[in-house]
Design an enzyme around this catalytic site. Structure first.
Site, PDB file in Angstrom:
ATOM      1  N   SER A  14      44.759  29.850  41.901  1.00 58.08           N
ATOM      2  CA  SER A  14      44.022  28.646  42.296  1.00 58.08           C
ATOM      3  C   SER A  14      42.518  28.769  42.081  1.00 58.08           C
ATOM      4  O   SER A  14      41.784  27.793  42.224  1.00 58.08           O
ATOM      5  CB  SER A  14      44.301  28.311  43.770  1.00 58.08           C
ATOM      6  OG  SER A  14      43.909  29.388  44.605  1.00 58.08           O
ATOM      7  N   ARG A  16      38.881  29.844  39.863  1.00 55.18           N
ATOM      8  CA  ARG A  16      38.364  29.481  38.542  1.00 55.18           C
ATOM      9  C   ARG A  16      39.026  30.297  37.436  1.00 55.18           C
ATOM     10  O   ARG A  16      39.455  29.777  36.415  1.00 55.18           O
ATOM     11  CB  ARG A  16      36.847  29.691  38.498  1.00 55.18           C
ATOM     12  CG  ARG A  16      36.030  28.684  39.290  1.00 55.18           C
ATOM     13  CD  ARG A  16      34.550  28.967  39.100  1.00 55.18           C
ATOM     14  NE  ARG A  16      33.713  27.958  39.730  1.00 55.18           N
ATOM     15  CZ  ARG A  16      33.312  27.991  40.983  1.00 55.18           C
ATOM     16  NH1 ARG A  16      33.696  28.985  41.768  1.00 55.18           N
ATOM     17  NH2 ARG A  16      32.539  27.038  41.475  1.00 55.18           N
ATOM     18  N   MET A  17      39.086  31.611  37.645  1.00 59.23           N
ATOM     19  CA  MET A  17      39.677  32.472  36.625  1.00 59.23           C
ATOM     20  C   MET A  17      41.171  32.229  36.515  1.00 59.23           C
ATOM     21  O   MET A  17      41.735  32.227  35.412  1.00 59.23           O
ATOM     22  CB  MET A  17      39.390  33.936  36.946  1.00 59.23           C
ATOM     23  CG  MET A  17      38.030  34.403  36.499  1.00 59.23           C
ATOM     24  SD  MET A  17      37.833  34.322  34.705  1.00 59.23           S
ATOM     25  CE  MET A  17      39.162  35.395  34.182  1.00 59.23           C
ATOM     26  N   ARG A  40      47.669  29.873  49.774  1.00 60.65           N
ATOM     27  CA  ARG A  40      48.438  29.124  50.766  1.00 60.65           C
ATOM     28  C   ARG A  40      49.656  28.481  50.124  1.00 60.65           C
ATOM     29  O   ARG A  40      49.781  28.440  48.905  1.00 60.65           O
ATOM     30  CB  ARG A  40      47.550  28.052  51.404  1.00 60.65           C
ATOM     31  CG  ARG A  40      46.321  28.627  52.108  1.00 60.65           C
ATOM     32  CD  ARG A  40      45.429  27.517  52.617  1.00 60.65           C
ATOM     33  NE  ARG A  40      44.229  28.039  53.264  1.00 60.65           N
ATOM     34  CZ  ARG A  40      43.244  27.286  53.714  1.00 60.65           C
ATOM     35  NH1 ARG A  40      43.312  25.963  53.580  1.00 60.65           N
ATOM     36  NH2 ARG A  40      42.182  27.833  54.289  1.00 60.65           N
ATOM     37  N   GLY A  93      40.792  41.842  37.971  1.00 58.61           N
ATOM     38  CA  GLY A  93      39.361  41.585  37.918  1.00 58.61           C
ATOM     39  C   GLY A  93      38.816  41.208  39.278  1.00 58.61           C
ATOM     40  O   GLY A  93      37.732  40.630  39.379  1.00 58.61           O
ATOM     41  N   ALA A 117      38.546  45.883  36.139  1.00 56.36           N
ATOM     42  CA  ALA A 117      37.209  45.695  35.582  1.00 56.36           C
ATOM     43  C   ALA A 117      36.552  44.505  36.251  1.00 56.36           C
ATOM     44  O   ALA A 117      37.222  43.557  36.671  1.00 56.36           O
ATOM     45  CB  ALA A 117      37.272  45.483  34.073  1.00 56.36           C
ATOM     46  N   HIS A 149      24.504  34.242  39.003  1.00 57.63           N
ATOM     47  CA  HIS A 149      25.796  33.555  39.005  1.00 57.63           C
ATOM     48  C   HIS A 149      25.690  32.247  39.785  1.00 57.63           C
ATOM     49  O   HIS A 149      24.679  31.979  40.433  1.00 57.63           O
ATOM     50  CB  HIS A 149      26.890  34.437  39.621  1.00 57.63           C
ATOM     51  CG  HIS A 149      27.332  35.560  38.748  1.00 57.63           C
ATOM     52  ND1 HIS A 149      26.664  36.762  38.699  1.00 57.63           N
ATOM     53  CD2 HIS A 149      28.370  35.667  37.869  1.00 57.63           C
ATOM     54  CE1 HIS A 149      27.275  37.569  37.833  1.00 57.63           C
ATOM     55  NE2 HIS A 149      28.305  36.927  37.322  1.00 57.63           N
ATOM     56  N   LYS A 153      29.581  32.184  44.240  1.00 51.61           N
ATOM     57  CA  LYS A 153      29.975  33.594  44.139  1.00 51.61           C
ATOM     58  C   LYS A 153      29.511  34.335  45.383  1.00 51.61           C
ATOM     59  O   LYS A 153      28.337  34.299  45.751  1.00 51.61           O
ATOM     60  CB  LYS A 153      29.394  34.245  42.883  1.00 51.61           C
ATOM     61  CG  LYS A 153      29.881  35.681  42.677  1.00 51.61           C
ATOM     62  CD  LYS A 153      29.489  36.213  41.321  1.00 51.61           C
ATOM     63  CE  LYS A 153      29.953  37.656  41.121  1.00 51.61           C
ATOM     64  NZ  LYS A 153      31.420  37.794  41.208  1.00 51.61           N
TER      65      LYS A 153
END
Length: 238
Positions: A14, A16-17, A40, A93, A117, A149, A153
């Protein structure tokens, strides 16, 4: 002879990545997303043919060849444990891991192939090598790492900044860090080496989050068939 697509489980779907991973994996015939895990209980159980699971349902996830994790620190231990239990590779990540979680990574690397990473872009993999070389070639110079960023973040310095700092420290530098949180900046990292009368500046700017997702998907493919161990992004993408 046709090769079956790699079955991928996306953990943290859910975010961004996670959304970028789902979109790009759907465009790659070599990949098949068999499940998407969210924090959830999902409002829809199947989206675009992909089954969705809540984090507390992780144990019931379908069979997969490799898991890709971009979640939060509190969700990291369960996906790592599932991969160890099933003997499957993990690409992660997730940033902001504590010492105990990092120790768990090292222990798991004795049983499965994995790569953790803070950044999966090809450019950052090259930048990390350049930082190592510069730090070793410029003894006694000041080293500063500035990262920027988007406002949402949470961790600072960023995981990528810390990774760059480790590269600099390993070659003898003593890096200092500065962080900026503003607007919708995808990611910018500047490593500065300053001596008397001169300065070297190495910069990477990400303008699209897809570079990280593509790198993670590529790493997932390359991790298949590897023996147990902890791999670096540059081992898999360069």
């Amino acid at each position: 002879m046709t090769t079956s697509p790699v079955k991928v489980l996306i953990h943290g779907a859910s975010g961004r990545m996670g959304k970028a991973l789902l979109r790009l994996a759907a465009e790659d015939d070599a990949l098949h997303v068999v499940g998407a895990v969210v924090g959830r209980s999902p409002s829809q159980r199947v989206v675009d043919g992909v089954p969705y699971f809540a984090a507390n349902e992780l144990g019931g996830a379908p069979a997969f060849d490799v898991a890709i994790d971009f979640s939060l620190p509190q969700g990291f231990a369960p996906i790592l444990a599932l991969c160890v239990q099933r003997g499957k590779p993990l690409v992660s990540g997730t940033t902001g891991l504590d010492e105990a979680q990092r120790a768990g990574l090292l222990q798991a690397a004795g049983q499965i192939p994995l790569v953790w990473a803070s950044n999966f872009s090809l450019g950052v993999a090259v930048l990390t090598e350049l930082v190592e070389r510069a730090a070793g070639s410029l003894p006694g110079w000041d080293c500063d790492i500035i990262e920027a960023h988007h406002v949402h973040k949470q961790d600072a310095p960023s995981g990528t900044a810390l990774t760059l700092g480790e590269a600099a420290t390993g070659s003898g530098a003593q890096p200092r860090f500065a962080s900026v949180r503003a607007g919708d900046i995808v990611g910018e990292h500047s490593v500065q080496f300053t001596g008397l009368g001169e300065r070297v500046e190495l910069i990477h700017r990400a303008t699209n989050r897809d570079i990280f997702a593509r790198g993670a998907l590529h790493a997932a493919k390359r991790l298949l068939g590897k023996p147990p161990g902890s791999y670096r992004v540059r081992d898999l993408v360069l």
